[in-house]
Design a protein around this motif. Structure first.
Motif, mmCIF file in Angstrom:
data_model
loop_
_atom_site.group_PDB
_atom_site.id
_atom_site.type_symbol
_atom_site.label_atom_id
_atom_site.label_comp_id
_atom_site.label_asym_id
_atom_site.label_seq_id
_atom_site.Cartn_x
_atom_site.Cartn_y
_atom_site.Cartn_z
ATOM 1 N N LEU A 1 11.741 -38.718 54.974
ATOM 2 C CA LEU A 1 11.234 -39.761 55.847
ATOM 3 C C LEU A 1 11.662 -39.567 57.291
ATOM 4 C CD1 LEU A 1 11.711 -42.971 53.659
ATOM 5 C CD2 LEU A 1 9.608 -41.735 54.133
ATOM 6 N N ALA A 2 12.724 -38.823 57.510
ATOM 7 C CA ALA A 2 13.227 -38.626 58.860
ATOM 8 C C ALA A 2 12.505 -37.501 59.593
ATOM 9 C CB ALA A 2 14.727 -38.335 58.824
ATOM 10 N N ASP A 3 11.653 -36.778 58.900
ATOM 11 C CA ASP A 3 11.012 -35.600 59.492
ATOM 12 C C ASP A 3 9.508 -35.832 59.647
ATOM 13 O OD1 ASP A 3 10.064 -33.106 60.213
ATOM 14 O OD2 ASP A 3 11.302 -32.037 58.763
ATOM 15 N N PHE A 4 9.121 -36.348 60.810
ATOM 16 C CA PHE A 4 7.719 -36.659 61.055
ATOM 17 C C PHE A 4 6.857 -35.399 61.043
ATOM 18 C CE2 PHE A 4 4.027 -37.766 63.685
ATOM 19 C CZ PHE A 4 3.587 -38.879 62.993
ATOM 20 N N LYS A 9 2.551 -32.376 58.537
ATOM 21 C CA LYS A 9 2.061 -31.122 57.964
ATOM 22 C C LYS A 9 1.602 -31.283 56.525
ATOM 23 C CE LYS A 9 3.416 -26.348 57.104
ATOM 24 N NZ LYS A 9 4.455 -25.336 57.277
ATOM 25 N N PHE A 10 2.403 -31.934 55.710
ATOM 26 C CA PHE A 10 2.113 -31.981 54.279
ATOM 27 C C PHE A 10 1.389 -33.247 53.830
ATOM 28 C CE2 PHE A 10 5.649 -28.968 54.511
ATOM 29 C CZ PHE A 10 5.032 -27.882 53.922
ATOM 30 N N TRP A 11 1.732 -34.384 54.399
ATOM 31 C CA TRP A 11 1.122 -35.621 53.935
ATOM 32 C C TRP A 11 -0.286 -35.796 54.484
ATOM 33 C CZ3 TRP A 11 5.544 -39.761 54.296
ATOM 34 C CH2 TRP A 11 6.601 -39.358 53.478
ATOM 35 N N ASN A 12 -0.522 -35.356 55.690
ATOM 36 C CA ASN A 12 -1.865 -35.461 56.256
ATOM 37 C C ASN A 12 -2.828 -34.493 55.596
ATOM 38 O OD1 ASN A 12 -1.889 -37.571 58.089
ATOM 39 N ND2 ASN A 12 -0.950 -36.343 59.682
ATOM 40 N N GLN A 13 -2.303 -33.378 55.100
ATOM 41 C CA GLN A 13 -3.157 -32.382 54.476
ATOM 42 C C GLN A 13 -3.041 -32.406 52.959
ATOM 43 O OE1 GLN A 13 -2.324 -28.605 56.285
ATOM 44 N NE2 GLN A 13 -2.369 -29.474 58.325
ATOM 45 N N ARG A 14 -2.353 -33.435 52.443
ATOM 46 C CA ARG A 14 -2.168 -33.596 50.990
ATOM 47 C C ARG A 14 -1.519 -32.361 50.373
ATOM 48 N NH1 ARG A 14 -1.848 -38.138 49.137
ATOM 49 N NH2 ARG A 14 -2.649 -37.542 47.130
ATOM 50 N N GLY A 15 -0.599 -31.744 51.114
ATOM 51 C CA GLY A 15 0.112 -30.588 50.580
ATOM 52 C C GLY A 15 -0.779 -29.392 50.396
ATOM 53 N N ALA A 16 -1.709 -29.199 51.311
ATOM 54 C CA ALA A 16 -2.691 -28.124 51.191
ATOM 55 C C ALA A 16 -2.021 -26.804 50.832
ATOM 56 C CB ALA A 16 -3.456 -27.986 52.503
ATOM 57 N N LEU A 17 -2.464 -26.236 49.728
ATOM 58 C CA LEU A 17 -2.001 -24.941 49.231
ATOM 59 C C LEU A 17 -0.520 -24.935 48.858
ATOM 60 C CD1 LEU A 17 -3.910 -22.608 51.701
ATOM 61 C CD2 LEU A 17 -4.646 -23.386 49.451
ATOM 62 N N ILE A 18 0.078 -26.083 48.803
ATOM 63 C CA ILE A 18 1.489 -26.177 48.428
ATOM 64 C C ILE A 18 1.558 -26.855 47.063
ATOM 65 C CG2 ILE A 18 3.742 -27.105 49.038
ATOM 66 C CD1 ILE A 18 2.734 -25.053 51.038
ATOM 67 N N GLU A 19 2.151 -26.189 46.110
ATOM 68 C CA GLU A 19 2.220 -26.751 44.761
ATOM 69 C C GLU A 19 3.295 -27.821 44.629
ATOM 70 O OE1 GLU A 19 2.452 -23.843 41.718
ATOM 71 O OE2 GLU A 19 0.820 -22.648 42.541
ATOM 72 N N SER A 20 4.355 -27.692 45.404
ATOM 73 C CA SER A 20 5.466 -28.621 45.267
ATOM 74 C C SER A 20 5.925 -29.090 46.641
ATOM 75 C CB SER A 20 6.622 -27.944 44.533
ATOM 76 O OG SER A 20 7.721 -28.807 44.473
ATOM 77 N N TYR A 21 5.837 -30.377 46.861
ATOM 78 C CA TYR A 21 6.341 -30.965 48.095
ATOM 79 C C TYR A 21 6.728 -32.403 47.794
ATOM 80 C CZ TYR A 21 1.876 -33.381 48.717
ATOM 81 O OH TYR A 21 0.791 -34.179 48.559
ATOM 82 N N VAL A 22 7.560 -32.968 48.644
ATOM 83 C CA VAL A 22 8.005 -34.342 48.467
ATOM 84 C C VAL A 22 7.016 -35.239 49.188
ATOM 85 C CG1 VAL A 22 9.837 -35.987 48.940
ATOM 86 C CG2 VAL A 22 10.405 -33.637 48.286
ATOM 87 N N ASP A 23 6.359 -36.108 48.440
ATOM 88 C CA ASP A 23 5.412 -37.026 49.050
ATOM 89 C C ASP A 23 6.022 -38.428 49.138
ATOM 90 O OD1 ASP A 23 5.253 -37.974 46.453
ATOM 91 O OD2 ASP A 23 3.160 -37.464 46.169
ATOM 92 N N PHE A 24 5.307 -39.317 49.792
ATOM 93 C CA PHE A 24 5.808 -40.669 50.015
ATOM 94 C C PHE A 24 6.062 -41.396 48.702
ATOM 95 C CE2 PHE A 24 4.916 -45.207 51.219
ATOM 96 C CZ PHE A 24 6.104 -45.401 51.908
ATOM 97 N N ASP A 25 5.193 -41.210 47.733
ATOM 98 C CA ASP A 25 5.349 -41.855 46.439
ATOM 99 C C ASP A 25 6.673 -41.461 45.772
ATOM 100 O OD1 ASP A 25 4.166 -43.528 44.292
ATOM 101 O OD2 ASP A 25 4.211 -41.645 43.170
ATOM 102 N N VAL A 27 9.395 -40.519 47.290
ATOM 103 C CA VAL A 27 10.468 -41.142 48.058
ATOM 104 C C VAL A 27 10.613 -42.613 47.671
ATOM 105 C CG1 VAL A 27 11.223 -41.805 50.377
ATOM 106 C CG2 VAL A 27 10.241 -39.530 49.979
ATOM 107 N N VAL A 28 9.494 -43.313 47.591
ATOM 108 C CA VAL A 28 9.521 -44.735 47.233
ATOM 109 C C VAL A 28 10.117 -44.920 45.840
ATOM 110 C CG1 VAL A 28 8.080 -46.747 46.695
ATOM 111 C CG2 VAL A 28 7.670 -45.428 48.787
#
Length: 105
Positions: A1-4, A9-25, A27-28
């Protein structure tokens, strides 16, 4: 959450081409469901928090997130949360919490 930049990069593009990333869900779920950080951050001291300062910072962050979720619900996409006016408050409190956690190390 501290890294806009990460979010942009990842949340706006829905993790494009990235299989594993931390999304907002994820974190919540960690902050509200998997831990007691929202309900009683102080109970997590010695579990994974090291100090009362960390607990205060995480409590402030979860409070801002709870207000955001109360206002906008939990059905928005990650990129949509990033566009609401309150989002930069989330980033600010996350940065503050991260700074305190890093100081504890």
């Amino acid at each position: 959450l501290a890294d806009f930049e990460y979010q942009n990069k990842f949340w706006n593009q829905r993790g494009a081409l990235i299989e594993s990333y931390v999304d907002f869900d994820m974190v919540v779920h960690f902050l509200f469901d998997d831990t007691q950080l929202f309900e009683d951050a102080f109970s997590e001291i010695r579990n994974f928090l090291k100090s009362e300062d960390e607990a205060v910072a995480l409590k402030a962050l979860t409070q801002v997130l709870a207000e955001l979720l109360e206002k906008y619900g939990d059905d928005l996409r990650d990129a949509e949360y990033m566009k609401v006016p309150e989002w930069m408050n989330v980033v600010y409190y996350a940065e503050q919490a991260l700074s305190i956690i890093k100081e504890s190390d």
